[in-house]
Design an enzyme around this catalytic site. Sequence first.
Site, PDB file in Angstrom:
ATOM      1  N   LEU A  15       1.184  -1.424   0.174  1.00 47.62           N
ATOM      2  CA  LEU A  15       0.153  -0.303   0.023  1.00 47.62           C
ATOM      3  C   LEU A  15       0.409   1.182  -0.011  1.00 47.62           C
ATOM      4  O   LEU A  15       0.002   2.653   0.139  1.00 47.62           O
ATOM      5  CB  LEU A  15      -0.804  -0.192   1.006  1.00 47.62           C
ATOM      6  CG  LEU A  15      -1.932  -0.751   1.025  1.00 47.62           C
ATOM      7  CD1 LEU A  15      -3.039  -0.687   2.547  1.00 47.62           C
ATOM      8  CD2 LEU A  15      -2.013  -0.374   0.266  1.00 47.62           C
ATOM      9  N   TYR A  54      14.682  -9.573  -6.467  1.00 48.93           N
ATOM     10  CA  TYR A  54      13.962 -10.000  -6.756  1.00 48.93           C
ATOM     11  C   TYR A  54      12.591 -10.449  -6.163  1.00 48.93           C
ATOM     12  O   TYR A  54      12.214 -10.079  -6.299  1.00 48.93           O
ATOM     13  CB  TYR A  54      13.573 -11.432  -7.915  1.00 48.93           C
ATOM     14  CG  TYR A  54      13.824 -11.484  -9.862  1.00 48.93           C
ATOM     15  CD1 TYR A  54      13.903 -10.196 -10.359  1.00 48.93           C
ATOM     16  CD2 TYR A  54      15.739 -11.990  -9.615  1.00 48.93           C
ATOM     17  CE1 TYR A  54      14.390 -10.373 -11.370  1.00 48.93           C
ATOM     18  CE2 TYR A  54      16.181 -12.280 -10.955  1.00 48.93           C
ATOM     19  CZ  TYR A  54      15.701 -10.811 -11.898  1.00 48.93           C
ATOM     20  OH  TYR A  54      16.387 -11.517 -13.140  1.00 48.93           O
ATOM     21  N   GLY A 353      24.912  -4.591 -10.264  1.00 49.73           N
ATOM     22  CA  GLY A 353      24.442  -5.384 -10.691  1.00 49.73           C
ATOM     23  C   GLY A 353      25.948  -6.723  -9.941  1.00 49.73           C
ATOM     24  O   GLY A 353      26.748  -6.516  -9.993  1.00 49.73           O
ATOM     25  N   CYS A 380      28.464   1.428 -10.894  1.00 50.87           N
ATOM     26  CA  CYS A 380      29.093   0.336  -9.832  1.00 50.87           C
ATOM     27  C   CYS A 380      29.401  -1.114 -11.187  1.00 50.87           C
ATOM     28  O   CYS A 380      30.282  -1.233 -11.716  1.00 50.87           O
ATOM     29  CB  CYS A 380      27.977  -0.279  -8.977  1.00 50.87           C
ATOM     30  SG  CYS A 380      28.773  -1.616  -7.849  1.00 50.87           S
ATOM     31  N   HIS A 514      27.523   3.959  -5.777  1.00 52.35           N
ATOM     32  CA  HIS A 514      26.574   3.915  -6.696  1.00 52.35           C
ATOM     33  C   HIS A 514      25.501   6.068  -5.727  1.00 52.35           C
ATOM     34  O   HIS A 514      24.869   6.249  -5.047  1.00 52.35           O
ATOM     35  CB  HIS A 514      25.240   3.306  -5.714  1.00 52.35           C
ATOM     36  CG  HIS A 514      25.694   1.753  -5.679  1.00 52.35           C
ATOM     37  ND1 HIS A 514      25.177   1.701  -6.718  1.00 52.35           N
ATOM     38  CD2 HIS A 514      25.732   0.973  -5.456  1.00 52.35           C
ATOM     39  CE1 HIS A 514      25.101   0.269  -7.177  1.00 52.35           C
ATOM     40  NE2 HIS A 514      26.148  -0.063  -6.039  1.00 52.35           N
ATOM     41  N   GLU A 516      22.904   7.093  -6.859  1.00 51.08           N
ATOM     42  CA  GLU A 516      22.014   7.479  -6.810  1.00 51.08           C
ATOM     43  C   GLU A 516      21.372   7.482  -5.933  1.00 51.08           C
ATOM     44  O   GLU A 516      20.382   7.976  -5.062  1.00 51.08           O
ATOM     45  CB  GLU A 516      21.038   5.505  -8.067  1.00 51.08           C
ATOM     46  CG  GLU A 516      20.784   4.961  -6.542  1.00 51.08           C
ATOM     47  CD  GLU A 516      22.055   3.962  -7.494  1.00 51.08           C
ATOM     48  OE1 GLU A 516      23.189   5.279  -7.595  1.00 51.08           O
ATOM     49  OE2 GLU A 516      22.151   3.154  -7.815  1.00 51.08           O
TER      50      GLU A 516
HETATM   51  N1  GLN Z   1      28.756  -7.420  -8.563  1.00 50.40           N
HETATM   52  C1  GLN Z   1      30.091  -6.760  -8.339  1.00 50.40           C
HETATM   53  C2  GLN Z   1      31.257  -6.137  -7.410  1.00 50.40           C
HETATM   54  O1  GLN Z   1      30.229  -7.262  -6.232  1.00 50.40           O
HETATM   55  C3  GLN Z   1      28.837  -5.233  -8.668  1.00 50.40           C
HETATM   56  C4  GLN Z   1      27.906  -4.910  -7.586  1.00 50.40           C
HETATM   57  C5  GLN Z   1      27.566  -3.444  -8.076  1.00 50.40           C
HETATM   58  O2  GLN Z   1      27.074  -3.181  -8.924  1.00 50.40           O
HETATM   59  N2  GLN Z   1      26.416  -2.848  -6.589  1.00 50.40           N
HETATM   60  O3  GLN Z   1      32.016  -5.576  -6.990  1.00 50.40           O
END
Ligand code: GLN
Length: 542
Positions: A15, A54, A353, A380, A514, A516
């Site tokens: 919500l 996910y 990622g 990253c 990061h 963001e």
């Molecule tokens: N997989 C990569 C690492 O561990 C990048 C991690 C990420 O993008 N947060 O360094």
Amino acid sequence: MTRFIFITGGVVSSLGKGLASAALGALLQARGYAVRLRKLDPYLNVDPGTMSPYQHGEVYVTDDGAETDLDLGHYERFTGVSSRRSDNVTTGRIYSTVIARERHGDYLGATIQVIPHVTDAIKEFVTADLDGADFALIEIGGTVGDIEGLPFLEAIRQLGNELGPERSMFVHLTLLPYIPSAGELKTKPTQHSVKELLSVGIQPDLLLCRSERPIPDSERRKIALFCNVVQDAVIPALDVSTIYRVPISYHEGGLDVQVCKHFRLPHDSEPDLSRWTNIVGRVTQPEGEVTIAVVGKYIKLLDAYKSLAEALAHGGIANNVRVRLDWIDSEAFEGEDPVDILDNANAILVPGGFGERGTEGKIKAVRFARERRVPYFGICFGMQMAVIEAARHLAGLEGASSTEFGPAVDPVVGLMTEWASGSEIVRRGADSGMGGTMRLGAYECRLKEGSRAHGIYRSAAISERHRHRYEVNIRYRERLEAAGLVFSGLSPDEVLPEIVEIPDHPWFIGVQFHPELKSKPFDPHPLFTAFIRAAVEQSRLV
Ligand code: GLN
């Protein structure tokens, strides 16, 4: 004196309790109060760091290196107050604290029980480290009625008793579903959900009712009657066109006035909501539009990139344009030609990622951006992919890769086992556990004079948040710089590459951190502002 507002949710999940809490925080700030927001999560993980994006969406990292729930991102974006480790706790962490104390002998002689030992640990957490905030807003994750949530509800019930109504308030967020065939909003689920709360001893003081249409007074009266609250404390939380309107809409519904009334605080003057009206104005009347291709892996659940999507929108606010995001699964490139997929993008972004799947597609996207001179932003993992791409195709290191995917001929990205954090050295072995073992939290980075990054930040030293296990290998610096990829940001000891860029390109930047996580609608992050500006310029070329 800190006053506590406990926010629970009922009827269904999703919500937007986090957003509601954040918006209430913003409203109280607009009345001049200092706020701190926290979240209690009823699951057994010690933190969300080991959960799949996910499942749980993004892991939000704080300056002090905690891996936390993404709602803390909403809190920061709406209030500007930096979250800390002490702002998110899970059942897993509470139990590990209690069990560690038991093993240490802190409770010698006692039988350890949920009440009082676990509830005491929760209360300790809720009331600690508040820095004298006027209000602590405590959101309880999950939905009332979940077995997991019971110890938390019991703990806040006790706190409510101990603090008394002058220092505590219970807000319950519910849903009024609209039944088209009856042409009515239904109040029964709300009544049941409040009953559920009452069964654990909590009488809500205020109901925030999510609804897709305006709630007639007759229905508010009915809810008030059945749920034992005053009618003015049944506040509509209607769907709005942009999340930045939520504080304004709650104010129109009377939320802040009710909260002030509950705590016997003055409420005659109007809160200063100009920050939010400005943002809403910009968001609803953009002067143009740009399309950003986000090439990632977890695109099926957009919560996995929550802060990223927000930061890109903030970049749009700064440039007065709407930012359309085109989420692309990087595996799509593995068979197909990237040209067909990326041709419409005004800029390309590869976000964070983990793992090898989809990486060749990401590298193709980087190459496309570099060769076609389309603005590129790598975050990253997206920076690591950019380095691999440059190593392979600019520096001629065909076997360049990351050791995250296994042994590499040229490990341009590798596992770091030791690094400096302030005056300390952090050590990690290949067999360290998975939870909390990455380079986490804020680290300083020094920028190269005259670089694009330096021009964007307008500062020689910056601090940004990290969450990764692998690092760009500084030993390849010379070869990569000779090939055109400049290392424009480094850790203070010059061992860890933090930013790379290609000077001979309209806009090509990769960052190991990061950014963001620190962007706010009223204070867009400079990298996102500059990236969207580059996309706007690119859109004028075509
Ligand atoms: N997989 C990569 C690492 O561990 C990048 C991690 C990420 O993008 N947060 O360094």
